[in-house]
Scaffold this motif. Sequence first.
Motif, PDB file in Angstrom:
ATOM      1  N   ARG A   1      -6.552  -7.151   1.258  1.00 40.66           N
ATOM      2  CA  ARG A   1      -6.562  -5.757   0.812  1.00 40.66           C
ATOM      3  C   ARG A   1      -6.994  -4.858   1.966  1.00 40.66           C
ATOM      4  O   ARG A   1      -7.610  -5.320   2.920  1.00 40.66           O
ATOM      5  CB  ARG A   1      -7.505  -5.561  -0.383  1.00 40.66           C
ATOM      6  CG  ARG A   1      -6.975  -6.197  -1.678  1.00 40.66           C
ATOM      7  CD  ARG A   1      -7.942  -5.966  -2.826  1.00 40.66           C
ATOM      8  NE  ARG A   1      -7.366  -6.361  -4.100  1.00 40.66           N
ATOM      9  CZ  ARG A   1      -7.364  -7.591  -4.577  1.00 40.66           C
ATOM     10  NH1 ARG A   1      -7.915  -8.571  -3.858  1.00 40.66           N
ATOM     11  NH2 ARG A   1      -6.815  -7.862  -5.741  1.00 40.66           N
TER      12      ARG A   1
ATOM     13  N   LYS B   1       0.823   3.980  -2.825  1.00 37.08           N
ATOM     14  CA  LYS B   1       0.506   5.361  -2.482  1.00 37.08           C
ATOM     15  C   LYS B   1       1.533   6.315  -3.087  1.00 37.08           C
ATOM     16  O   LYS B   1       1.182   7.375  -3.631  1.00 37.08           O
ATOM     17  CB  LYS B   1       0.460   5.509  -0.965  1.00 37.08           C
ATOM     18  CG  LYS B   1       0.221   6.932  -0.470  1.00 37.08           C
ATOM     19  CD  LYS B   1       0.249   6.984   1.047  1.00 37.08           C
ATOM     20  CE  LYS B   1       0.020   8.406   1.562  1.00 37.08           C
ATOM     21  NZ  LYS B   1       0.055   8.482   3.046  1.00 37.08           N
TER      22      LYS B   1
ATOM     23  N   TRP C   1       0.830  -1.204   0.000  1.00 36.49           N
ATOM     24  CA  TRP C   1       0.000   0.000   0.000  1.00 36.49           C
ATOM     25  C   TRP C   1       0.867   1.256   0.000  1.00 36.49           C
ATOM     26  O   TRP C   1       0.602   2.199  -0.763  1.00 36.49           O
ATOM     27  CB  TRP C   1      -0.936  -0.005   1.192  1.00 36.49           C
ATOM     28  CG  TRP C   1      -1.330   1.373   1.645  1.00 36.49           C
ATOM     29  CD1 TRP C   1      -1.156   1.912   2.868  1.00 36.49           C
ATOM     30  CD2 TRP C   1      -1.974   2.391   0.866  1.00 36.49           C
ATOM     31  NE1 TRP C   1      -1.619   3.197   2.917  1.00 36.49           N
ATOM     32  CE2 TRP C   1      -2.136   3.530   1.687  1.00 36.49           C
ATOM     33  CE3 TRP C   1      -2.403   2.469  -0.449  1.00 36.49           C
ATOM     34  CZ2 TRP C   1      -2.716   4.698   1.249  1.00 36.49           C
ATOM     35  CZ3 TRP C   1      -2.979   3.656  -0.909  1.00 36.49           C
ATOM     36  CH2 TRP C   1      -3.143   4.749  -0.059  1.00 36.49           C
TER      37      TRP C   1
ATOM     38  N   TYR D   1      -4.887  -0.337  10.556  1.00 39.01           N
ATOM     39  CA  TYR D   1      -5.417  -0.701   9.246  1.00 39.01           C
ATOM     40  C   TYR D   1      -6.470  -1.794   9.392  1.00 39.01           C
ATOM     41  O   TYR D   1      -6.276  -2.761  10.136  1.00 39.01           O
ATOM     42  CB  TYR D   1      -4.303  -1.202   8.325  1.00 39.01           C
ATOM     43  CG  TYR D   1      -3.268  -0.158   7.967  1.00 39.01           C
ATOM     44  CD1 TYR D   1      -3.482   0.715   6.909  1.00 39.01           C
ATOM     45  CD2 TYR D   1      -2.076  -0.057   8.675  1.00 39.01           C
ATOM     46  CE1 TYR D   1      -2.529   1.670   6.572  1.00 39.01           C
ATOM     47  CE2 TYR D   1      -1.122   0.892   8.347  1.00 39.01           C
ATOM     48  CZ  TYR D   1      -1.355   1.751   7.297  1.00 39.01           C
ATOM     49  OH  TYR D   1      -0.414   2.692   6.969  1.00 39.01           O
TER      50      TYR D   1
ATOM     51  N   ILE E   1      -4.704  -2.853  -4.280  1.00 35.81           N
ATOM     52  CA  ILE E   1      -4.416  -3.039  -2.857  1.00 35.81           C
ATOM     53  C   ILE E   1      -5.541  -2.506  -1.967  1.00 35.81           C
ATOM     54  O   ILE E   1      -5.660  -2.894  -0.805  1.00 35.81           O
ATOM     55  CB  ILE E   1      -3.075  -2.358  -2.482  1.00 35.81           C
ATOM     56  CG1 ILE E   1      -2.654  -2.741  -1.059  1.00 35.81           C
ATOM     57  CG2 ILE E   1      -3.173  -0.850  -2.662  1.00 35.81           C
ATOM     58  CD1 ILE E   1      -2.430  -4.216  -0.843  1.00 35.81           C
ATOM     59  N   LEU E   2      -6.416  -1.633  -2.515  1.00 32.73           N
ATOM     60  CA  LEU E   2      -7.479  -1.028  -1.717  1.00 32.73           C
ATOM     61  C   LEU E   2      -8.846  -1.506  -2.184  1.00 32.73           C
ATOM     62  O   LEU E   2      -9.038  -1.857  -3.356  1.00 32.73           O
ATOM     63  CB  LEU E   2      -7.436   0.503  -1.807  1.00 32.73           C
ATOM     64  CG  LEU E   2      -6.183   1.226  -1.308  1.00 32.73           C
ATOM     65  CD1 LEU E   2      -6.352   2.726  -1.481  1.00 32.73           C
ATOM     66  CD2 LEU E   2      -5.885   0.884   0.142  1.00 32.73           C
TER      67      LEU E   2
END
Length: 714
Positions: A708, A606, A602, A698, A622-623
């Motif tokens: 994810r 990013k 992530w 998270y 990943i999201l």
Amino acid sequence: MRIPLDYYRILGVPLQATAEQLQQAHRDRTMQLPRREYSETAIGSRKSLLDRAYNILSNPEAKTAYDQKTFHKLPGQGQEETQIKETLPSLEVEDSQVLGALLILLELGEYELVLNLGKEYLENLSSEHPEGSQITTIPQLSRADVVLTLALSGLELGREQWQQGTYEQAALSLENAEKLLLKEGVFPSLRGELQADLYKLRPYRILELLSENSDDAIAHRHGIQMLRDMLQERGGLDGTGDDRSGLSIDDFLRFIQQLRSYLTSLEQQTLFETEAQRPSAVATYLAVYALLVRGFAYKQPALINRAKRMLMRLGSRQDVHLEQAVCCLLLGQTEEATRALELSREYEQLGFIRENSQGAPDLLPGLCLYSERWLQEEVFPHFQDLAGCEQTLKEYFADDQVQAYLEALPLDRTEQNQWSVVESKPETPSKLESEGNVSLKKTEEMASISSAAVREPGENQGRRVPATTAMLTRSEPPNAKTSRSPVVPGDRPANQRSVPSSQRRVPSRRGSSKTGKSSIHWGRLALLAAGGLLGLWLLIWLIGQVVGLVGSLFNTTPGLEGEQLQLMLNQPPIEIPEPPAPPTADTGPLTEERAKVVIETWLSTKANAFGSNHQVDELSSILVDPALSTQRQRATQDRQDNFYGEYEHDLTINDVTINLDDEDRATVDATVNESVEFYRNGEVDRGASYNDEIRVEYELIREDGQWRIQDWSV
């Protein structure tokens, strides 16, 4: 201080919220921190209100007492039915919690309420409060937080008003917020956001000021001045300067075309004649329209003469012969009008003119009908003062001032050969200008032409036909069938033909017979010379072929050395690798090692999505929502604003907790050291850059065998 909030709104839960919902809401709201510019004092003030609301609502006795005090039951309703009183519930908060209450109201979208309360709060921060005021003196340290809250409320309110179509109100909200930040000298990055929105809002404001405030002379002039400012920053209608509106050249031309109907013919003439001096082919073309329409509608042929001269600047590079023909017709220059029609390549319009000329050799009857309809139906609607106006050629030529001006025009032929053929491929015939489409098309074509200055031809006119009354009479030949319906411009009959090339007449000068003989003599010599050169080239080619054949008989060296590739259709020359195997599904519990890989993925994604390349599409790898939608929107906005960062991360996994009810969900506690240097329009933004160590929780979910990130809180 009393604020219009209740504990349920503070936590964002319904009246029937369970203990688990209250706990989850309190946890989520506490973790979701406001913008990083806020001080610890502001964050602590907000948290104290969240804790206060949770402590009351999580205690059954305290909750019952609060509900009875704040809400009431309607008669005949069930026990579970409650109704908020007509007056909104409110809370008495301590001085230290006022800032937190403003933050919560901001998060709830109560922007106008925040502005009203915040302004009063700000006025009393470092001064003695008047007698009877609910606000006491507040420490100076929280002033910056209040200013930030007011500026953010102005920003969000302005964007909300923008979406609602009240553009001037939106600009006022944004400008007030910008002035406040400028006065306080704080938060330059936020001031940049406000300025960016104001620049993007400017075209909308211009349209609103010119359209809805046509009776307000001050507002109308203000809109025109803003338009001039944009033109100055862009470097003209077809300029490449940056006015920070985000409009490309094509978009800006469409914007100009859209606002033309809100400008008078005089305003357009003044604006576009000024812009034409840059020079600009687009502005020249639009100035011609304004001059032509004013000259016809207000019976000022001198303006039409100016339009004709401006068209000559464009004639060698653009097919504007139809407009030239109209100008010549209105100036009584019938011969020049006919020559201009012969050079035009707008075949559909020519077909209409030819059909309605009914066999007349000079096409003047059809040109008269076309010109009157074109001006009346297609050109007038694009001028505020002429929309709906009715004007005929008969009225125009019957005017004494028009006749006097036309009679005074010179009769020289010096401009007969000024018209030029444009070397371009014939285009597919298009409809007559509908809603300005043809005009816009020509305008866009002008933008692609170099705007280098062109020498303006002389002002002497060609041979005129003074008897304009007779010319108008010829527009309806005596042998015309009165029962025949006129062809509407743009509705081309199926049997209509384009102007044959054999009927075109390009103006030229004829020499004497002696000159003609000389031309023939030199033509024969040129033909003989060309034949000789061709024969010499064939001889050299034959010699080369013979030499090559002889050389190949004595040359024993192979043409290619080494092993040759044997290419076959069923065997590729190189081995084609197999496609990569799909990633192995994570079927076991989430370990710290695997969690670290997920979080590192992530952080790397990013850096790419919010970096200089703005690789937004990588986020979906990943999201998942809601984090995916939020981050994708943010990254897309950063790309539009030319805003990016260079990220460096250091990650430590503190703990991994698997959800007891669902093993496909987990929580990862991590410490992230994030260092980022932001850039805006290629320049470092020191105010936004930072180097922080943060604790992040998270929330992970396993979908299709892959972990994810669904959300996180700091």
